[in-house]
Write an enzyme that holds these catalytic residues in place. Structure first.
Site, PDB file in Angstrom:
ATOM      1  N   LYS B 218     -50.830  -7.540   5.567  1.00  0.00           N
ATOM      2  CA  LYS B 218     -50.492  -8.783   5.984  1.00  0.00           C
ATOM      3  C   LYS B 218     -51.520  -9.676   5.833  1.00  0.00           C
ATOM      4  O   LYS B 218     -52.751  -9.316   6.393  1.00  0.00           O
ATOM      5  CB  LYS B 218     -50.245  -8.918   7.612  1.00  0.00           C
ATOM      6  CG  LYS B 218     -48.886  -8.051   7.880  1.00  0.00           C
ATOM      7  CD  LYS B 218     -47.549  -8.471   7.205  1.00  0.00           C
ATOM      8  CE  LYS B 218     -46.387  -7.777   7.887  1.00  0.00           C
ATOM      9  NZ  LYS B 218     -45.202  -8.663   7.313  1.00  0.00           N
ATOM     10  N   ASP B 246     -48.909  -9.898   1.876  1.00  0.00           N
ATOM     11  CA  ASP B 246     -47.578 -10.725   2.537  1.00  0.00           C
ATOM     12  C   ASP B 246     -48.260 -11.812   3.517  1.00  0.00           C
ATOM     13  O   ASP B 246     -48.692 -11.520   4.629  1.00  0.00           O
ATOM     14  CB  ASP B 246     -47.004  -9.678   3.426  1.00  0.00           C
ATOM     15  CG  ASP B 246     -45.606 -10.456   3.939  1.00  0.00           C
ATOM     16  OD1 ASP B 246     -45.367 -11.435   3.982  1.00  0.00           O
ATOM     17  OD2 ASP B 246     -44.797  -9.559   4.605  1.00  0.00           O
ATOM     18  N   GLU B 272     -46.455 -11.972  -1.352  1.00  0.00           N
ATOM     19  CA  GLU B 272     -45.153 -12.250  -0.555  1.00  0.00           C
ATOM     20  C   GLU B 272     -45.146 -13.283   0.202  1.00  0.00           C
ATOM     21  O   GLU B 272     -46.195 -13.499   1.162  1.00  0.00           O
ATOM     22  CB  GLU B 272     -44.838 -10.869   0.415  1.00  0.00           C
ATOM     23  CG  GLU B 272     -43.427 -10.726   0.897  1.00  0.00           C
ATOM     24  CD  GLU B 272     -43.068  -9.387   1.393  1.00  0.00           C
ATOM     25  OE1 GLU B 272     -44.018  -8.320   0.849  1.00  0.00           O
ATOM     26  OE2 GLU B 272     -42.480  -9.265   2.353  1.00  0.00           O
ATOM     27  N   GLU B 299     -36.965 -11.990   2.270  1.00  0.00           N
ATOM     28  CA  GLU B 299     -36.616 -11.569   3.506  1.00  0.00           C
ATOM     29  C   GLU B 299     -35.903 -12.840   4.415  1.00  0.00           C
ATOM     30  O   GLU B 299     -35.212 -12.379   5.407  1.00  0.00           O
ATOM     31  CB  GLU B 299     -37.695 -10.826   4.092  1.00  0.00           C
ATOM     32  CG  GLU B 299     -38.723 -11.735   4.928  1.00  0.00           C
ATOM     33  CD  GLU B 299     -39.621 -10.744   5.479  1.00  0.00           C
ATOM     34  OE1 GLU B 299     -40.456 -10.194   4.806  1.00  0.00           O
ATOM     35  OE2 GLU B 299     -39.858 -10.915   6.562  1.00  0.00           O
ATOM     36  N   ASP B 322     -32.634  -8.780   1.321  1.00  0.00           N
ATOM     37  CA  ASP B 322     -32.516  -8.270   2.652  1.00  0.00           C
ATOM     38  C   ASP B 322     -30.978  -7.680   2.727  1.00  0.00           C
ATOM     39  O   ASP B 322     -30.038  -8.598   2.178  1.00  0.00           O
ATOM     40  CB  ASP B 322     -32.956  -9.300   3.762  1.00  0.00           C
ATOM     41  CG  ASP B 322     -32.753  -8.767   5.132  1.00  0.00           C
ATOM     42  OD1 ASP B 322     -33.938  -8.329   5.716  1.00  0.00           O
ATOM     43  OD2 ASP B 322     -31.879  -8.959   5.707  1.00  0.00           O
ATOM     44  N   HIS B 349     -36.486  -5.702   0.967  1.00  0.00           N
ATOM     45  CA  HIS B 349     -37.244  -5.906   2.178  1.00  0.00           C
ATOM     46  C   HIS B 349     -36.550  -5.032   3.285  1.00  0.00           C
ATOM     47  O   HIS B 349     -35.443  -4.766   3.548  1.00  0.00           O
ATOM     48  CB  HIS B 349     -36.924  -7.468   2.991  1.00  0.00           C
ATOM     49  CG  HIS B 349     -37.401  -7.470   4.469  1.00  0.00           C
ATOM     50  ND1 HIS B 349     -36.721  -7.798   5.143  1.00  0.00           N
ATOM     51  CD2 HIS B 349     -38.463  -7.503   4.993  1.00  0.00           C
ATOM     52  CE1 HIS B 349     -37.292  -8.059   6.529  1.00  0.00           C
ATOM     53  NE2 HIS B 349     -38.389  -7.807   6.274  1.00  0.00           N
TER      54      HIS B 349
END
Lengths: 430, 430
Positions: B218, B246, B272, B299, B322, B349
């Site tokens: 992240k 992400d 992402e 997502e 997703d 996702h």
């Protein structure tokens, strides 16, 4: 002296409009409803706000208001407006609830209801109608009320401040003009898809006689029906009055382009929601194809990021902000300012229940302080359900008169709330 | 013999994950939750589906499922699959509930939960895992399951049929390959923002030892922290393993471009959610600026119309579908086919609760019948909460093994539902 919000009451209020065919279009057949929020305080004032829904499911937005309510209970209006973006994000960027949007649909509409109630409360406390509160607010405070997150590539705080400062020039003249003439509007009461041809003709004739020179019809049924109804309306209003068309998203992109080629002979001023509300690129293609007919959209635009892109992509010629689809006054301010920067006129979405009451304030603020022109500006008007509001809209000769009472005109009569509460009000028990 | 759905049970199931820092990122801090739907029938089978939420607000999606439930109760699986688009639209285009989206947020997630439960039920009735049901389905029936409304400018039914027919070539070889090797995946368990540096290093080392050669961290905190954590992970995994990043939408467009210029030294495979999920044009600008780093998102992409535009605008190099943000299997089929037409690989996702269980079926179907390549394809894997499912994912050496039990792997253990039901389950009563 501070005013503290002590509780959030939520009412599920629904009007049984579906049966009459009012409000029927290519995709909706609604019982106009409000997720109605009342903020109680430790003082005599209450704040009123709502989001508009279409009937079934109003209990879902009510549940969303309850899920967000803890962010306002116990807070004072003074604290909230000391850090307005932090307050706004406490609702729109809640670390768990955000997943349900983000910033779209049910959770964002509920945010809008609460945020609008907070602004209504503040305006009442200051004894001003919301449009005046906003129009008289220092530039610095207006800019500080806006969350620029995710829109700085289209509008910076400095650009917003420059627009708002410039809007102070001539503001008194514009106010006098509005006090004298009212704000231009158009009517959508003539051409719902649920109405038979003779009713369309009769309503159009009546509206013209009442002074309306801009009218909107619904399209998106079988194209031959749309053509026939457009002909009826154009016959009644003559070549000079404006005829707007609204497809309520029913067409695919290429279908929209083809159908507007057929409807062009009736000289539409705009085509509203020609395709899916999320389709920025689709709107851009349609706008390029149907020009000089304007593409209009916004009543279902989920948030400022969608509006930002519609403007960046030159996808619209008219921007139709809504007062309670997005996250309330704070977010609408950003949309009004982006429209000004990109030179696109705003014609707010109204109708439903209470939307006319709300958006008149936004349009007046826009003219006084941001857009500073009436060219191409009109507020939608639908003659439904105003009787349920304490401070209903007033019109004269097809124009809105300035609201005078303090607040955001969102307060509903207690007896209307009781009568139309779902499922236990007298109207729904029958 | 027909199987009739007799009732829709909805369970508000929440796992208290927020306290541990699992699942924390730039904008979310969630108690992983499921709006869990169980379709009872007049036979022995039940259909299971859910949508994933982040804790608070799960009661809102539960309310939305209840508002939609009448569209399935009393209907037979045979009727539903005789006219699958009509069925899908009964949920996604309900003339009153549609206003709450349209096709986005709470109401659409609830639609996904129900639609997935219907597919789970059908797969169970046919005794096949969902991936096999889809992979073996005649092209005509797959095409008939898709609502092409609003996407015909990107994918026509004829184009979809051509892709699916072509996907029959070599399908047995691809199946044998997956049976032997499993499906490639990557892990997101190493770099949550809530973890301290030494935990990131230890988890990365452990994951590498377990065979993972693709890991996601992240980003979106202070950029210096992101840089420091990226350096730790790259040190641990060496130059050849893939490192994905992400940002969970936290950056503005120009900020994303600037921050990725700093993070580029760690050779990220993709970035992402660099900005707001609705910002198609923003993603396109970022993709142009950061290439050859790929932009990935999905997502939180609300529906097929957003995915359509991301592809049309060349805004993404990886498409992250997703399973339950959009309207279930029917809509995901359209997204998988659009990705194939535009030549963008799908990396679904997963994570949360149950998302790995769901998306493995979609990725396998994509490979067998649509995308027909593993190049750049990986399914996200997070090692959380699988123990609550009757048919949990199984992995070996960083790859998903093929699900074998009938259905969509969505069925939760009754004891888990009871234990984690909110607010009355034992976990939440304490």
């Amino acid at each position: 002296m501070s005013t503290v919000i002590t509780s959030v009451d939520v009412h599920d209020v629904r009007f049984p409009t579906a049966a009459a065919g009012d409000g029927s279009d290519a995709i909706n057949r609604g019982d106009y409803s409000a997720t109605y929020v009342s903020l109680r305080t430790d003082g005599p004032q209450t704040g009123a706000g709502f989001t508009f829904t279409n009937g079934r499911g109003n209990e879902i937005t009510c549940a969303a208001v309850r899920a967000l309510a803890h962010h306002v209970v116990g807070r004072s209006i003074e604290d909230i407006f000391a850090e307005p973006v932090a307050f706004w994000r406490s609702l729109s960027a809640d670390v768990q609830l955000r997943w349900l949007g983000p910033e779209k649909g049910v959770i964002h509409m509920a945010t809008g209801a609460i945020v609008n109630a907070v602004w209504d409360l503040r305006a009442k406390l200051e004894g001003k109608p919301l449009w005046r509160l906003l129009a008289e607010m220092p530039t610095e405070e207006l800019v500080r009320s806006i969350d620029f997150h995710h829109i700085t590539d289209a509008l910076t705080p400095a650009e917003a401040a420059a627009i708002l400062d410039k809007g102070l020039v001539g503001i008194d003249d514009r106010l006098h003009e509005l006090e004298r003439d009212g704000f231009p509007s158009y009517t959508t009461s003539v051409g719902w898809l649920g109405y038979p041809d003779d009713k369309v003709r009769a309503l159009t004739r009546q509206a013209y006689a009442e002074g309306w020179r801009a009218m909107k019809m619904k399209v998106g049924g079988p194209i031959d029906d749309d053509v026939r109804r457009a002909r009826i309306i154009r016959e009644e209003i003559g070549p000079d009055a404006l005829l707007m068309m609204d497809a309520n998203q029913v067409w695919d992109v290429d279908e929209a382009i083809a159908n507007m080629a057929r409807l062009a002979e009736f000289d539409p001023y705009w085509i509203e929601e020609p395709t899916h509300a999320d389709d920025v690129l689709g709107h851009a293609r349609i706008q390029q194809a149907v020009a000089p007919i304007r593409v209009a959209t916004g009543e279902v635009a989920a948030n400022r990021v969608i509006f930002k892109q519609l403007l960046q992509a030159e996808a619209i010629g008219v921007m139709q902000i809504d007062a309670c689809r997005v996250g309330g006054v704070n977010e609408v301010l950003s949309e009004i300012l982006m429209a000004a920067k990109f030179g696109v006129p705003i014609c707010p979405h109204a109708g439903g229940v209470g939307l006319c009451e709300y958006v008149q304030h936004l349009a007046i603020f826009d003219y006084l302080r941001v857009g500073t022109s009436l060219d191409g500006r009109m507020v939608e008007y639908v003659d439904h359900l105003h009787e349920h509001f304490v401070d209903p809209v007033r019109t004269r000769d097809g124009r809105y008169l300035l609201p005078e009472q303090p607040g955001y005109s969102a307060t509903m009569k207690p007896e209307s709330i009781a009568e139309y509460s779902f499922p236990d009000g007298p109207v729904w028990r029958q």
